[in-house]
Scaffold this motif. Structure first.
Motif, PDB file in Angstrom:
ATOM      1  N   GLY A   1       0.816  -1.218   0.000  1.00  0.00           N
ATOM      2  CA  GLY A   1       0.000   0.000   0.000  1.00  0.00           C
ATOM      3  C   GLY A   1       0.837   1.250   0.000  1.00  0.00           C
ATOM      4  N   TYR A   2       2.096   1.111   0.286  1.00  0.00           N
ATOM      5  CA  TYR A   2       3.074   2.221   0.294  1.00  0.00           C
ATOM      6  C   TYR A   2       4.425   1.548   0.353  1.00  0.00           C
ATOM      7  N   GLU A   3       5.473   2.308   0.102  1.00  0.00           N
ATOM      8  CA  GLU A   3       6.808   1.712   0.081  1.00  0.00           C
ATOM      9  C   GLU A   3       7.152   1.159   1.462  1.00  0.00           C
ATOM     10  N   THR A   4       7.563  -0.072   1.499  1.00  0.00           N
ATOM     11  CA  THR A   4       7.919  -0.712   2.766  1.00  0.00           C
ATOM     12  C   THR A   4       9.112  -0.008   3.414  1.00  0.00           C
ATOM     13  N   ILE A   5       8.995   0.184   4.715  1.00  0.00           N
ATOM     14  CA  ILE A   5      10.107   0.739   5.484  1.00  0.00           C
ATOM     15  C   ILE A   5      10.756  -0.428   6.231  1.00  0.00           C
ATOM     16  N   ALA A   6      12.014  -0.696   5.916  1.00  0.00           N
ATOM     17  CA  ALA A   6      12.762  -1.750   6.610  1.00  0.00           C
ATOM     18  C   ALA A   6      14.011  -1.062   7.154  1.00  0.00           C
TER      19      ALA A   6
ATOM     20  N   LEU B   1      12.072   8.634   9.616  1.00  0.00           N
ATOM     21  CA  LEU B   1      10.686   8.159   9.725  1.00  0.00           C
ATOM     22  C   LEU B   1      10.222   7.388   8.498  1.00  0.00           C
ATOM     23  N   HIS B   2      10.558   7.891   7.326  1.00  0.00           N
ATOM     24  CA  HIS B   2      10.158   7.201   6.099  1.00  0.00           C
ATOM     25  C   HIS B   2      11.389   6.668   5.378  1.00  0.00           C
ATOM     26  N   TRP B   3      12.157   5.846   6.060  1.00  0.00           N
ATOM     27  CA  TRP B   3      13.356   5.246   5.463  1.00  0.00           C
ATOM     28  C   TRP B   3      12.915   4.147   4.498  1.00  0.00           C
TER      29      TRP B   3
ATOM     30  N   VAL C   1       9.981  -2.295  11.051  1.00  0.00           N
ATOM     31  CA  VAL C   1       9.360  -2.667   9.774  1.00  0.00           C
ATOM     32  C   VAL C   1       7.959  -2.057   9.741  1.00  0.00           C
ATOM     33  N   ASP C   2       7.753  -1.163   8.784  1.00  0.00           N
ATOM     34  CA  ASP C   2       6.457  -0.488   8.609  1.00  0.00           C
ATOM     35  C   ASP C   2       5.970  -0.877   7.226  1.00  0.00           C
ATOM     36  N   ALA C   3       4.930  -1.704   7.169  1.00  0.00           N
ATOM     37  CA  ALA C   3       4.554  -2.284   5.880  1.00  0.00           C
ATOM     38  C   ALA C   3       3.063  -2.610   5.858  1.00  0.00           C
TER      39      ALA C   3
ATOM     40  N   ALA D   1      -3.511  -2.175   4.644  1.00  0.00           N
ATOM     41  CA  ALA D   1      -3.167  -2.116   6.062  1.00  0.00           C
ATOM     42  C   ALA D   1      -1.956  -1.186   6.210  1.00  0.00           C
ATOM     43  N   ASP D   2      -1.633  -0.819   7.432  1.00  0.00           N
ATOM     44  CA  ASP D   2      -0.469   0.037   7.706  1.00  0.00           C
ATOM     45  C   ASP D   2      -0.003  -0.325   9.117  1.00  0.00           C
ATOM     46  N   ILE D   3       0.959  -1.223   9.192  1.00  0.00           N
ATOM     47  CA  ILE D   3       1.347  -1.801  10.483  1.00  0.00           C
ATOM     48  C   ILE D   3       2.848  -1.638  10.674  1.00  0.00           C
TER      49      ILE D   3
ATOM     50  N   SER E   1      -1.953   9.347  14.773  1.00  0.00           N
ATOM     51  CA  SER E   1      -3.004   8.630  14.044  1.00  0.00           C
ATOM     52  C   SER E   1      -3.310   9.278  12.706  1.00  0.00           C
ATOM     53  N   HIS E   2      -3.717   8.453  11.765  1.00  0.00           N
ATOM     54  CA  HIS E   2      -4.295   8.960  10.517  1.00  0.00           C
ATOM     55  C   HIS E   2      -5.350   7.963  10.076  1.00  0.00           C
ATOM     56  N   HIS E   3      -6.348   8.466   9.370  1.00  0.00           N
ATOM     57  CA  HIS E   3      -7.365   7.560   8.824  1.00  0.00           C
ATOM     58  C   HIS E   3      -6.711   6.626   7.815  1.00  0.00           C
TER      59      HIS E   3
ATOM     60  N   VAL F   1      -3.322   5.019   2.163  1.00  0.00           N
ATOM     61  CA  VAL F   1      -2.761   4.757   3.493  1.00  0.00           C
ATOM     62  C   VAL F   1      -3.038   5.955   4.402  1.00  0.00           C
ATOM     63  N   HIS F   2      -2.904   7.149   3.881  1.00  0.00           N
ATOM     64  CA  HIS F   2      -3.328   8.339   4.638  1.00  0.00           C
ATOM     65  C   HIS F   2      -4.675   8.743   4.053  1.00  0.00           C
ATOM     66  N   ASP F   3      -5.712   8.055   4.483  1.00  0.00           N
ATOM     67  CA  ASP F   3      -7.020   8.182   3.849  1.00  0.00           C
ATOM     68  C   ASP F   3      -7.703   9.486   4.275  1.00  0.00           C
TER      69      ASP F   3
ATOM     70  N   ILE G   1      -3.009   3.771  15.173  1.00  0.00           N
ATOM     71  CA  ILE G   1      -2.416   4.326  16.399  1.00  0.00           C
ATOM     72  C   ILE G   1      -0.948   3.950  16.313  1.00  0.00           C
ATOM     73  N   GLU G   2      -0.070   4.952  16.244  1.00  0.00           N
ATOM     74  CA  GLU G   2       1.321   4.663  15.924  1.00  0.00           C
ATOM     75  C   GLU G   2       2.317   5.612  16.593  1.00  0.00           C
ATOM     76  N   PRO G   3       2.353   5.592  17.931  1.00  0.00           N
ATOM     77  CA  PRO G   3       3.366   6.422  18.581  1.00  0.00           C
ATOM     78  C   PRO G   3       4.766   5.855  18.350  1.00  0.00           C
TER      79      PRO G   3
ATOM     80  N   ILE H   1       5.346   1.555  17.122  1.00  0.00           N
ATOM     81  CA  ILE H   1       4.386   0.437  17.157  1.00  0.00           C
ATOM     82  C   ILE H   1       3.113   0.984  16.520  1.00  0.00           C
ATOM     83  N   GLU H   2       2.693   0.342  15.446  1.00  0.00           N
ATOM     84  CA  GLU H   2       1.545   0.874  14.695  1.00  0.00           C
ATOM     85  C   GLU H   2       0.501  -0.217  14.495  1.00  0.00           C
ATOM     86  N   ASP H   3      -0.707   0.087  14.956  1.00  0.00           N
ATOM     87  CA  ASP H   3      -1.824  -0.836  14.764  1.00  0.00           C
ATOM     88  C   ASP H   3      -2.959  -0.133  14.030  1.00  0.00           C
TER      89      ASP H   3
HETATM   90  N1  GLY Z   1       3.736   4.127   6.638  1.00  0.00           N
HETATM   91  C1  GLY Z   1       3.333   5.463   6.718  1.00  0.00           C
HETATM   92  C2  GLY Z   1       2.662   5.738   7.971  1.00  0.00           C
HETATM   93  O1  GLY Z   1       2.777   4.986   8.909  1.00  0.00           O
HETATM   94  O2  GLY Z   1       1.911   6.664   8.088  1.00  0.00           O
END
Ligand code: GLY
Ligand code: MN
Ligand code: MN
Length: 527
Positions: free
Chosen positions: A308-313, A322-324, A339-341, A351-353, A438-440, A445-447, A469-471, A493-495
């Motif tokens: 859904g967006y470029e994977t961050i590893a 933040l957006h590596w 890992v943000d994917a 999804a955005d986890i 948070s974002h919708h 992904v940023h809806d 929720i991603e502090p 940590i993003e859920d």
């Molecule tokens: N992966 C982008 C974000 O967490 O908003």
């Protein structure tokens, strides 16, 4: 990748009378046969097309209500929602097509459907009732203008590398599109006249979702100019308001959207499991982050549409960017990897986890300390996420924990308490978490990003809203404001969270997030 035209060395290309302009040399290498014999042969002796067995999509049960929502905001206006066109990646190769999210939402189309298509909601005379016969008595009638499959006796069939069946496969027929979407489908060549009909000072107002397809915007502008109507900013309905409305329409998800988001989350969790399985290979590779990225991305392509967006590893210090997404670093023993994917499923919901994992399967004491602070901040945000809470208060709840922990660790500047830091004049704690909590989440992904502030940041949570929720806490390697033991580590940590009637559901709860659960899960997966 194949050369852009069929090669037949035996038939010389027509010689050019004059040297081509540089801009026309894109097909310099082409050797397309032009003989009548070739054309007659390649366009003949094909079996009848098989019935593709197209059926109505599940989404088609839900899209009439979505279109009705938009219709109600713009009575009497003609609403134009382009899918977008193919975008050049370089020279004559395009990116894989992905329709604009407003188009996907209102038509239910996904994957790579359908370049150059345009959804138009035509105004109907008030009182016509239910012109679509779909049970939604709106004052608009939906028509999808598409480029249908070209017949086999056309040059497009075999010679058009962008659209031709020989090159990119067969597109659906108009009937197939109607069966799939429940929307009347017409040839895109009819679009111009259809848009221009009755447009004028006292006639129909034409509004377009901008940012999707420049050529459609240019067409709309030309029609307005010809009709002597210009779009002015203080008009009661502008293109911007249509963009805003299409975005706000997605703030509360319907059943089908929530089902798709659950699917996206489930596929994403599988991707994370595969990432854990790849960590020993990652440590052994000079670009270990790429091992993680490609492991996840392969799963996304296999089980969904794409990421859904470029994977961050991001291993070690890279996690503080933040957006590596360069993901070309090494993965070292003893460090953590962030890992943000997210898997985007075929309907294009994503999804955005994020999980931050100890490379060796166990957190060190200081890693656990930072991780637990972030987890507590997330839990505080979960505790207030329920109908009636303001969206911005989710962030506030997380920041209270972050500021308190930073004060406890002595990281806030001299004389700055957590309370001072949390005040509008303070905010020192944000040095270590500059992003929002948070974002919708949905098709983008940023809806809902174009929604008005009073409905987004200042909006009140309602059942059916889905957001992250991603502090996080990020301590750069050269951050002299923190003791050395913290430097060079980042935790997020993003859920993905669904607001329910009386609280919330963590859609990504099946992916461990507590340190001890992560350790047990990693141990199990690594055997
Ligand atoms: N992966 C982008 C974000 O967490 O908003
Ligand atoms: Mn996010
Ligand atoms: Mn994310």
């Amino acid at each position: 990748m194949t050369d852009a035209t069929p090669v037949d060395e035996s038939v010389p290309a027509e010689p050019s009378a004059t040297p081509e302009e540089v801009s026309e040399r894109v097909n310099n290498r082409s050797q397309r046969p032009v003989s009548e014999a070739f054309k007659a042969f390649i366009t003949s002796r094909w079996a009848p097309r098989p019935d593709l067995g197209v059926e109505a999509s599940t989404a088609s049960e839900y899209t009439p209500a979505r279109r009705a929502g938009l219709s109600a905001r713009f009575p009497g206006a003609r609403l134009v929602v382009p899918a977008g066109s193919l975008k050049v990646r370089s020279n004559d190769t395009d990116y894989r097509f992905r329709p604009h999210s407003a188009f996907a939402h209102l038509t239910g189309l996904g994957t790579d459907e359908e370049p150059d298509a345009v959804l138009v909601l035509h105004p109907t005379a008030s009182g016509e009732g239910d012109p679509d016969g779909d049970g939604h008595g709106t004052d608009h009638h939906a028509v999808l203008y598409v480029r249908p499959l070209a017949a086999r006796d056309t040059e497009e069939f075999y010679a058009d590398s962008r659209y031709g069946e020989f090159w990119v496969g067969a597109r659906p027929s108009l009937d197939d599109v109607t069966t799939l979407t429940g929307i009347e489908a017409r040839h895109v060549d009819e679009l111009r006249d259809a848009l221009a009909k009755d447009v004028g000072e006292d006639g129909v107002r034409l509004l377009v979702v901008t940012g999707a397809d420049e050529s459609v915007e240019t067409l709309v502008e030309a029609i307005r100019t010809e009709a002597g109507v210009e779009q002015v900013e203080d008009e009661e309905a502008t293109d911007e308001q249509l963009v805003e409305a299409a975005s706000e329409l997605r703030l509360v998800k319907d059943e089908q959207e929530i089902a798709q988001l659950r699917e996206a989350v489930a596929r994403t969790i599988e991707g994370f499991e595969q990432v854990v399985g790849s960590l020993s290979r990652a440590v052994a590779h000079r670009r270990g982050e790429r091992v993680i990225e490609t492991t996840f991305d392969a799963h996304a392509r296999l089980e969904g549409n794409a990421v859904g967006y470029e994977t961050i590893a991001a291993a070690g210090e890279h996690a503080t960017t933040l957006h590596w997404t360069t993901n070309d670093g090494v993965v070292r023993h003893g460090e953590m990897v962030l890992v943000d994917a997210g898997v985007e499923v075929d309907s294009l919901y994503t999804a955005d986890i994020t999980r931050t994992l100890p490379v060796d399967g166990e957190f060190t004491e200081v890693q656990r300390r930072v991780y637990t602070a972030v987890l507590d901040a997330a839990d505080a945000a979960f505790a207030v996420a329920r109908p009636g809470t303001k969206f911005r208060d989710i962030h506030a709840a997380a920041m209270e924990v972050i500021a308190a922990r930073l004060e406890e660790w002595g990281l806030l500047p001299d004389g700055v308490t957590a309370e001072v830091s949390l005040s509008a004049e303070g905010q020192q704690h944000r040095r270590w978490m500059v992003h929002g909590t948070s974002h919708h989440l949905g098709l983008d992904v940023h809806d809902c990003a174009q929604a008005r502030r009073e409905l987004y940041l200042d909006g009140v949570l309602e059942p059916g809203m889905v957001f992250t929720i991603e502090p996080g806490l990020y301590f750069k390697a050269d951050d002299l404001a923190v003791p050395e033991e913290y430097r060079g580590m980042g935790v997020r940590i993003e859920d993905d969270v669904l607001v329910t009637a009386d609280g919330n559901e963590n859609l990504s709860a099946a992916l461990p997030r507590r340190p001890e659960d992560i350790e047990a899960w990693m141990a199990r997966l690594r055997g």
